[in-house]
Motif scaffolding. Structure first.
Motif, PDB file in Angstrom:
ATOM      1  N   GLN A 135      -0.417  44.427 166.505  1.00 41.70           N
ATOM      2  CA  GLN A 135      -0.208  44.555 167.975  1.00 41.70           C
ATOM      3  C   GLN A 135      -1.790  44.825 168.593  1.00 41.70           C
ATOM      4  OE1 GLN A 135      -0.461  47.625 170.061  1.00 41.70           O
ATOM      5  NE2 GLN A 135       1.209  47.223 171.687  1.00 41.70           N
ATOM      6  N   GLU A 161      -3.936  45.987 171.706  1.00 45.48           N
ATOM      7  CA  GLU A 161      -3.858  46.355 173.176  1.00 45.48           C
ATOM      8  C   GLU A 161      -5.294  46.309 173.719  1.00 45.48           C
ATOM      9  OE1 GLU A 161      -2.966  50.577 173.508  1.00 45.48           O
ATOM     10  OE2 GLU A 161      -3.929  50.473 175.640  1.00 45.48           O
ATOM     11  N   GLU A 172      -0.920  43.282 174.414  1.00 48.29           N
ATOM     12  CA  GLU A 172      -0.322  44.096 175.210  1.00 48.29           C
ATOM     13  C   GLU A 172      -1.328  44.841 176.058  1.00 48.29           C
ATOM     14  OE1 GLU A 172       3.198  45.746 173.424  1.00 48.29           O
ATOM     15  OE2 GLU A 172       2.803  47.770 174.538  1.00 48.29           O
ATOM     16  N   TYR A 219      -1.621  48.183 178.896  1.00 45.30           N
ATOM     17  CA  TYR A 219      -0.940  49.442 178.969  1.00 45.30           C
ATOM     18  C   TYR A 219      -1.520  49.794 180.421  1.00 45.30           C
ATOM     19  CZ  TYR A 219       0.061  54.548 178.389  1.00 45.30           C
ATOM     20  OH  TYR A 219       0.677  55.757 178.682  1.00 45.30           O
ATOM     21  N   CYS A 269       2.956  41.165 176.555  1.00 49.82           N
ATOM     22  CA  CYS A 269       3.886  42.423 177.213  1.00 49.82           C
ATOM     23  C   CYS A 269       2.805  43.320 178.326  1.00 49.82           C
ATOM     24  CB  CYS A 269       4.125  43.017 176.385  1.00 49.82           C
ATOM     25  SG  CYS A 269       5.087  44.879 176.750  1.00 49.82           S
ATOM     26  N   LYS A 306       4.849  52.096 169.664  1.00 49.58           N
ATOM     27  CA  LYS A 306       4.266  50.932 168.851  1.00 49.58           C
ATOM     28  C   LYS A 306       4.864  51.023 167.496  1.00 49.58           C
ATOM     29  CE  LYS A 306       0.129  50.556 171.587  1.00 49.58           C
ATOM     30  NZ  LYS A 306      -1.443  50.376 171.651  1.00 49.58           N
TER      31      LYS A 306
END
Length: 561
Positions: A122, A124, A162, A164, A260, A328
RNA sequence: GCGCCCAUAGCACAACCGGAUAGUGCAGCCGCCUUCUAAGCGGCAGGUUCCAGGUUCGAGUCCUGGUGGGCGCGCCA
C-alpha cells in the motif's frame, strides 16, 4: 549480460578453489559494474582486490589468475587487468547487440520483473487536508508517490494507492468559520475575522457557491449547499466537498489516481480510535498527567512522551494516525510506504511507537517512509512564500496550466526526494523548450517519425525485420546506444529497491543522448536495406525503452512533436 | 539547545553496496540544416565535491568534530 559475466567470474573462482589458490569457504558474489570510462571496457570487477588477502597474493597477480580461468564464452571479447587490480571486460559486439532482440521480444514488458511476486503493497501519498487547493509541495508528493506505485507495479507488486484526509477537527472548523465570515461579508483583517482563518481568494469562491446553492460532486461525496448562512455544519460539509473536488481536478489534471480515499472521520465512527486507545491503556503504555492522557513514546525511542488525549477531551492528531495504520495492517498490507513531506517527519516515531504499544506483532520499522524535502518556488528571481492562510500561493494547477503536465511531473520526479528543490517558474515558463523532458520526448517522437517512414519504404515492415542483420551495427554510436539500453532493467530494479524514481529520469536522459548522437551521425533508413533494417530495429528498441521509462514517471511518450 | 535532511562548476542537479581521470542540463564561446523532426549534434571553457581530522589498497560516498542552510522539537495537523 552483466549476469552472464558474473557467472563466468564465478566459474573462474571455483576453479581457483579447485587449484588450491583460494581457500574454500565464503566467497562473495563477484561485484560487476559498468565502467564510467570507455577505455576501461564495458564492465569491470573488483573481485581480485576483494579476495587478494584471502589468496595471499597481490591483487594484480590474482586478477591474472582469475582471467586465465574464465571459461570459454562468446560474451567477453577481451579482458584487461588495470589499475590496482581491476579486471576490465570488453563485451563482444554480438552479445552487446543481443539486447535489441530482448527488448523487441519483451515490448512493454522489458524491464518488468516478478520480484514482488504479486504481494500487496500500500502506498499512501499526498494526503492533503481539504482546506485549500494543492500546491507545489503536494505536487512533488503526488509525482513521487505515483512514480513509486508505478515502479512497484513494474516489479510485480500488487499496488494499492491511498489518499488519507482529515475531514473533521480544528483545521476544518477554521475552514468553515472562514467561509462563514466571507458569507457574512467579513474580510481578512476586519473585526470578527476568525483567528487562524484561511484568507485565500478561493474561500470567497466557496462562499459564493454555497450562497448560490450549488451542488458539488467530489471523488467520494456529493453535497448540495443549503445556502443557510447560519448553519455551520452545512457550511463545513459543503466546503470540504468543494475543496475535495478542487483537489480531485488537480490530481486528474496531473494524471494521478487513487484506489481509495480514506477519511479520518471514519476512524471515529467505526470506533477504531477508541479501540486503539483502550488497547494502549490496557497494555500499560499510557499515564494521566495534567488532566491529559499521555503515551509513553520514550519507551520506543522518542525523546519525550506525547499527549494522546487533550485536557479538553479531544485526541491529538497522531492518535487517529495510529488507528489508521493499525487499520492498514489489519487489511493485510505487510508492506506500507508513506510518501510525505519532511515537515511531518516527527510523526514517524510517534506512529511507530503507537503501533508497537498495541502489541500486535507489527515489525518495529513498519511502515516505510519516503520523505521529500521542501519545494522552494522562485518567481521574478524571488522566493514565493507558500502560505495557505495568507493566500500567497503557487498551486499545482497553475504549474500544470502554465508549463504542462509532463514537464511539471518530470521536474518534480527528476531529483532525489532528499534534496530540496527549487522550482524556478520563470525558467520553466520562458524556456520550456529547454526542459529535459522535451529532450527525451523528442527522441521518442523522432523514432516514431522514422518508423512511419519505414512503413512506407519497406513493404510490411516491422522492427523485428532487422534482427537477422544486427551484425551490421558496428559503429561506436550504435554499440554505445545498445549498451545504454541494456542497463534499463538494472536501473529500474535499483530505483525500485531504493524507492528512488529519479534514477529513471536521469537514465532516460542518457538514453536520449545516446540516441540523438547516433541519429545525427548515421542515417537510419539508408539505401542498403540490411543496414537500414538493423538500425530500425535498434531505433525501435530505443523507442520501447523510452516509452517504458516515461510510463514509470507518468510522463507521456508522444509520437509526434 | 536537541533531532532529521542537505552542502558537488556561475545556476539547477547526478554519481549504484566505498572503485579508476567526479558527470548532465541551463547560462557563455566556436562550428553543423540541398539528408529520416536543429525541441538536435560536434567542440571549447568551467571543480581544493563546505572545513579539519580519521578508517583503507582506494572516500563526493563511511566515522568523529566543526561551519552554513532547510525542516521539526504544540494538549495544531
Amino acid at each position: 549480460m552483466k549476469d552472464q559475466v558474473v557467472e563466468l567470474i564465478g566459474g573462474a573462482i571455483a576453479q581457483l578453489i579447485t587449484d588450491g589458490i583460494l581457500p574454500e569457504g565464503d566467497i562473495p558474489t563477484p561485484q560487476v559494474d559498468h565502467t564510467r570510462d570507455p577505455s576501461h571496457g564495458d564492465l569491470a570487477t573488483n573481485i581480485a582486490m576483494v579476495l587478494s588477502k584471502r589468496a595471499g597474493m597481490p591483487p594484480r597477480n590474482l586478477a591474472a589468475a582469475v582471467v586465465e580461468r574464465i571459461p570459454e564464452n562468446t560474451v567477453i571479447s577481451r579482458c584487461d587487468i588495470a589499475g590496482p587490480g581491476f579486471i576490465n571486460f570488453h563485451i563482444s559486439q554480438a552479445s552487446n547487440l543481443d539486447v535489441v532482440r530482448k527488448i523487441l521480444e519483451a515490448g512493454a514488458g522489458f524491464g518488468r520483473s516478478d520480484e514482488g511476486g504479486g504481494k500487496r503493497v500500500q502506498v499512501e501519498f499526498v494526503s492533503a487536508n481539504p482546506t485549500g487547493p494543492l500546491h507545489v509541495g503536494h505536487g512533488r508528493g503526488a509525482a513521487i508517490g505515483d512514480a513509486l506505485c508505478r515502479l512497484l507495479d513494474n516489479a510485480g507488486w500488487s499496488v494499492h494507492s491511498e489518499f488519507y484526509y482529515n475531514d473533521a477537527g480544528q483545521q476544518i472548523s477554521n475552514l468553515a468559520l472562514s467561509v462563514k465570515a466571507r458569507l457574512d461579508g467579513v474580510e481578512p483583517g476586519d473585526d470578527g475575522w476568525p483567528k487562524d482563518g484561511y484568507q485565500g481568494d478561493y474561500i470567497r469562491e466557496v462562499a459564493r457557491a454555497y450562497a448560490d446553492g450549488e451542488t458539488v460532486a467530489a471523488a467520494d461525496r456529493t453535497i448540495e449547499a443549503s445556502g443557510d448562512t447560519e448553519n455551520l455544519a452545512d457550511i463545513q460539509a459543503f466546503s470540504v466537498a468543494w475543496l475535495r473536488r478542487e483537489q480531485d481536478q488537480d490530481l486528474k489534471a496531473f494524471d494521478v489516481n487513487f484506489d481509495c480515499y480514506f477519511l479520518e472521520s471514519s476512524l471515529y465512527t467505526s470506533n477504531a480510535v477508541e479501540e486503539a486507545v483502550e488497547r494502549l491503556i490496557a497494555n500499560g503504555h499510557t499515564y494521566e498527567q495534567d488532566d491529559a492522557l499521555w503515551l509513553r513514546t520514550t519507551d520506543f525511542g522518542d525523546d519525550k512522551d506525547r499527549v494522546m488525549r487533550k485536557r479538553e477531551g479531544g485526541y491529538t492528531y497522531f492518535v487517529p494516525d495510529v488507528a489508521y495504520h493499525l487499520n492498514k495492517w489489519e487489511r493485510g498490507f505487510e508492506r506500507v510506504i508513506n510518501e510525505q513531506g519532511a515537515d511531518h517527519h516527527s510523526t514517524i516515531t510517534r506512529v511507530r511507537a503507537g503501533l508497537q504499544g498495541l502489541n500486535k506483532d507489527i515489525p518495529e520499522g513498519w511502515p516505510d517512509y519516503v520523505l521529500h524535502q521542501m519545494v522552494t518556488v522562485m518567481r521574478d528571481g524571488e522566493e514565493v512564500k507558500l502560505s495557505k492562510r495568507a493566500g500567497s500561493y503557487v498551486t499545482l494547477r497553475d504549474l500544470i496550466d502554465e508549463v504542462g503536465r509532463d514537464a511539471t511531473r518530470f521536474f518534480l520526479t527528476a531529483r532525489a526526494a532528499t534534496s530540496q528543490l527549487t522550482f524556478d517558474i520563470d525558467l520553466a515558463l520562458s524556456k520550456s523548450n529547454e526542459n529535459p523532458v522535451y529532450y527525451i520526448q523528442y527522441a521518442h517522437a523522432r523514432i516514431c517519425s522514422v518508423q512511419r517512414k519505414a512503413v512506407e519504404q519497406f513493404d510490411g515492415w516491422t522492427p523485428a525485420n532487422g534482427l537477422d542483420h544486427l551484425d551490421q551495427l558496428a559503429h561506436d554510436e550504435e554499440q554505445a546506444l545498445a549498451l545504454v539500453l541494456s542497463k534499463y532493467p538494472e536501473v529500474v530494479a535499483g530505483a525500485t529497491k531504493r524507492l528512488e524514481p529519479h534514477a529513471v529520469a536521469n537514465y532516460l536522459r542518457d538514453v536520449a543522448a545516446a540516441f540523438h548522437s547516433f541519429y545525427n551521425q548515421h542515417k537510419i533508413i539508408d539505401e542498403d536495406s540490411a543496414v537500414s533494417l538493423a538500425r530500425l530495429a535498434l531505433a525501435s528498441a530505443t523507442q520501447q525503452v523510452i516509452a517504458n521509462g516515461l510510463h514509470i514517471l507518468g510522463v507521456s511518450a508522444p509520437e509526434a512533436m
